[in-house]
Design a protein around this motif. Structure first.
Motif, mmCIF file in Angstrom:
data_model
loop_
_atom_site.group_PDB
_atom_site.id
_atom_site.type_symbol
_atom_site.label_atom_id
_atom_site.label_comp_id
_atom_site.label_asym_id
_atom_site.label_seq_id
_atom_site.Cartn_x
_atom_site.Cartn_y
_atom_site.Cartn_z
ATOM 1 N N LYS A 66 0.721 -0.771 -0.316
ATOM 2 C CA LYS A 66 -0.231 0.477 0.228
ATOM 3 C C LYS A 66 1.009 1.285 -0.142
ATOM 4 O O LYS A 66 1.067 1.847 -0.966
ATOM 5 C CB LYS A 66 -0.979 0.400 1.134
ATOM 6 C CG LYS A 66 -2.279 -0.803 1.331
ATOM 7 C CD LYS A 66 -2.742 -0.854 2.180
ATOM 8 C CE LYS A 66 -3.739 -1.624 2.531
ATOM 9 N NZ LYS A 66 -5.038 -1.350 3.220
ATOM 10 N N LEU A 67 2.376 1.454 0.703
ATOM 11 C CA LEU A 67 2.882 2.026 0.495
ATOM 12 C C LEU A 67 3.632 2.204 -0.712
ATOM 13 O O LEU A 67 3.673 3.495 -1.489
ATOM 14 C CB LEU A 67 4.407 2.355 2.090
ATOM 15 C CG LEU A 67 4.635 3.413 1.988
ATOM 16 C CD1 LEU A 67 3.769 4.484 2.547
ATOM 17 C CD2 LEU A 67 5.409 2.987 3.538
ATOM 18 N N VAL A 68 3.590 1.257 -0.339
ATOM 19 C CA VAL A 68 4.751 1.041 -2.422
ATOM 20 C C VAL A 68 3.993 2.055 -3.365
ATOM 21 O O VAL A 68 4.091 2.852 -4.132
ATOM 22 C CB VAL A 68 5.587 -0.112 -2.226
ATOM 23 C CG1 VAL A 68 5.802 -0.279 -3.707
ATOM 24 C CG2 VAL A 68 6.580 -0.422 -1.606
ATOM 25 N N ARG A 69 2.605 1.400 -3.334
ATOM 26 C CA ARG A 69 1.594 2.000 -4.681
ATOM 27 C C ARG A 69 1.737 3.446 -4.523
ATOM 28 O O ARG A 69 1.409 4.514 -5.598
ATOM 29 C CB ARG A 69 -0.115 1.357 -3.912
ATOM 30 C CG ARG A 69 0.342 -0.017 -5.123
ATOM 31 C CD ARG A 69 -0.816 -0.390 -5.538
ATOM 32 N NE ARG A 69 -1.625 -0.887 -3.782
ATOM 33 C CZ ARG A 69 -1.700 -1.850 -3.408
ATOM 34 N NH1 ARG A 69 -1.472 -2.156 -3.290
ATOM 35 N NH2 ARG A 69 -2.856 -2.119 -2.392
ATOM 36 N N PHE A 70 1.448 4.189 -2.477
ATOM 37 C CA PHE A 70 1.260 5.299 -3.008
ATOM 38 C C PHE A 70 2.194 6.692 -3.044
ATOM 39 O O PHE A 70 2.254 7.419 -3.443
ATOM 40 C CB PHE A 70 0.405 6.313 -1.405
ATOM 41 C CG PHE A 70 0.516 7.121 -0.710
ATOM 42 C CD1 PHE A 70 0.083 7.255 -1.353
ATOM 43 C CD2 PHE A 70 1.388 8.026 -0.419
ATOM 44 C CE1 PHE A 70 -1.015 9.040 -1.231
ATOM 45 C CE2 PHE A 70 1.123 9.250 0.082
ATOM 46 C CZ PHE A 70 0.209 9.929 -0.527
ATOM 47 N N GLU A 72 4.400 5.584 -5.564
ATOM 48 C CA GLU A 72 4.516 5.144 -7.101
ATOM 49 C C GLU A 72 3.725 6.720 -7.876
ATOM 50 O O GLU A 72 3.939 7.100 -8.294
ATOM 51 C CB GLU A 72 4.225 4.019 -7.390
ATOM 52 C CG GLU A 72 5.409 3.236 -7.044
ATOM 53 C CD GLU A 72 4.815 1.262 -7.147
ATOM 54 O OE1 GLU A 72 4.050 1.335 -8.236
ATOM 55 O OE2 GLU A 72 6.020 0.767 -7.406
ATOM 56 N N TRP A 73 2.361 6.637 -7.019
ATOM 57 C CA TRP A 73 0.512 7.117 -7.302
ATOM 58 C C TRP A 73 1.894 8.943 -7.160
ATOM 59 O O TRP A 73 1.372 9.617 -8.133
ATOM 60 C CB TRP A 73 0.221 7.197 -7.105
ATOM 61 C CG TRP A 73 -1.090 8.226 -7.429
ATOM 62 C CD1 TRP A 73 -1.637 8.509 -7.668
ATOM 63 C CD2 TRP A 73 -1.048 9.454 -6.304
ATOM 64 N NE1 TRP A 73 -2.436 9.571 -8.042
ATOM 65 C CE2 TRP A 73 -2.200 10.176 -6.830
ATOM 66 C CE3 TRP A 73 -0.768 9.668 -5.433
ATOM 67 C CZ2 TRP A 73 -3.230 11.123 -6.377
ATOM 68 C CZ3 TRP A 73 -2.093 11.562 -4.726
ATOM 69 C CH2 TRP A 73 -1.967 11.455 -5.049
ATOM 70 N N SER A 74 2.782 9.253 -5.742
ATOM 71 C CA SER A 74 3.095 10.565 -5.623
ATOM 72 C C SER A 74 3.477 10.694 -6.595
ATOM 73 O O SER A 74 3.935 12.250 -7.319
ATOM 74 C CB SER A 74 3.210 10.574 -4.164
ATOM 75 O OG SER A 74 2.296 10.495 -3.334
ATOM 76 N N ALA A 75 5.204 10.302 -6.792
ATOM 77 C CA ALA A 75 6.080 10.215 -7.855
ATOM 78 C C ALA A 75 5.310 10.774 -9.048
ATOM 79 O O ALA A 75 5.968 11.447 -9.631
ATOM 80 C CB ALA A 75 6.966 9.026 -7.906
ATOM 81 N N LYS A 76 4.623 9.660 -10.179
ATOM 82 C CA LYS A 76 3.847 10.039 -11.071
ATOM 83 C C LYS A 76 3.186 10.615 -10.921
ATOM 84 O O LYS A 76 2.830 12.384 -11.775
ATOM 85 C CB LYS A 76 3.155 8.931 -11.448
ATOM 86 C CG LYS A 76 3.565 7.680 -11.534
ATOM 87 C CD LYS A 76 2.514 6.566 -11.722
ATOM 88 C CE LYS A 76 4.026 4.884 -12.264
ATOM 89 N NZ LYS A 76 2.301 3.931 -12.187
ATOM 90 N N THR A 77 2.685 11.926 -9.942
ATOM 91 C CA THR A 77 2.132 13.186 -9.780
ATOM 92 C C THR A 77 2.722 14.080 -10.101
ATOM 93 O O THR A 77 2.518 14.584 -10.309
ATOM 94 C CB THR A 77 0.871 12.664 -8.880
ATOM 95 O OG1 THR A 77 0.108 11.962 -8.647
ATOM 96 C CG2 THR A 77 -0.166 13.772 -9.073
#
Length: 90
Positions: A66-70, A72-77
């Motif tokens: 869950k933390l990894v997905r968040f 990754e999403w933050s980095a993409k954003t």
């Protein structure tokens, strides 16, 4: 601490104490608000910038996915913001 619980920390309070030790400057950025109702206590709240600092300082939760997905999403954003993606403001 709600966000820490949502990311899979079995003991979000312990994770919060770990964050406070690792990144005490984040604590000063937390504000509180009072919700209406009898017996309500002041609730700590954070804006997006502070939330990202909290998550960056957070120890790895038991469910690291869950933390990894968040993250990754933050980095993409963030990459989209840097590139000037105007659809983020829509």
């Amino acid at each position: 601490m709600d966000v820490l619980a949502a990311l899979g920390y079995a003991d979000p309070r312990r994770a919060w104490f770990d964050i406070k030790e690792k990144a005490p400057e984040v604590v000063g950025e937390i504000t509180t608000t009072s919700f209406p109702g009898v017996g309500q206590r002041e609730t700590p709240v954070a804006n997006r910038k502070t939330l990202l600092k909290i998550l960056g300082a957070a120890p790895n939760p038991p469910d690291k996915a869950k933390l990894v997905r968040f993250r990754e999403w933050s980095a993409k954003t963030l990459d989209r913001v840097i590139e000037g993606d105007r659809t983020l403001a829509a």
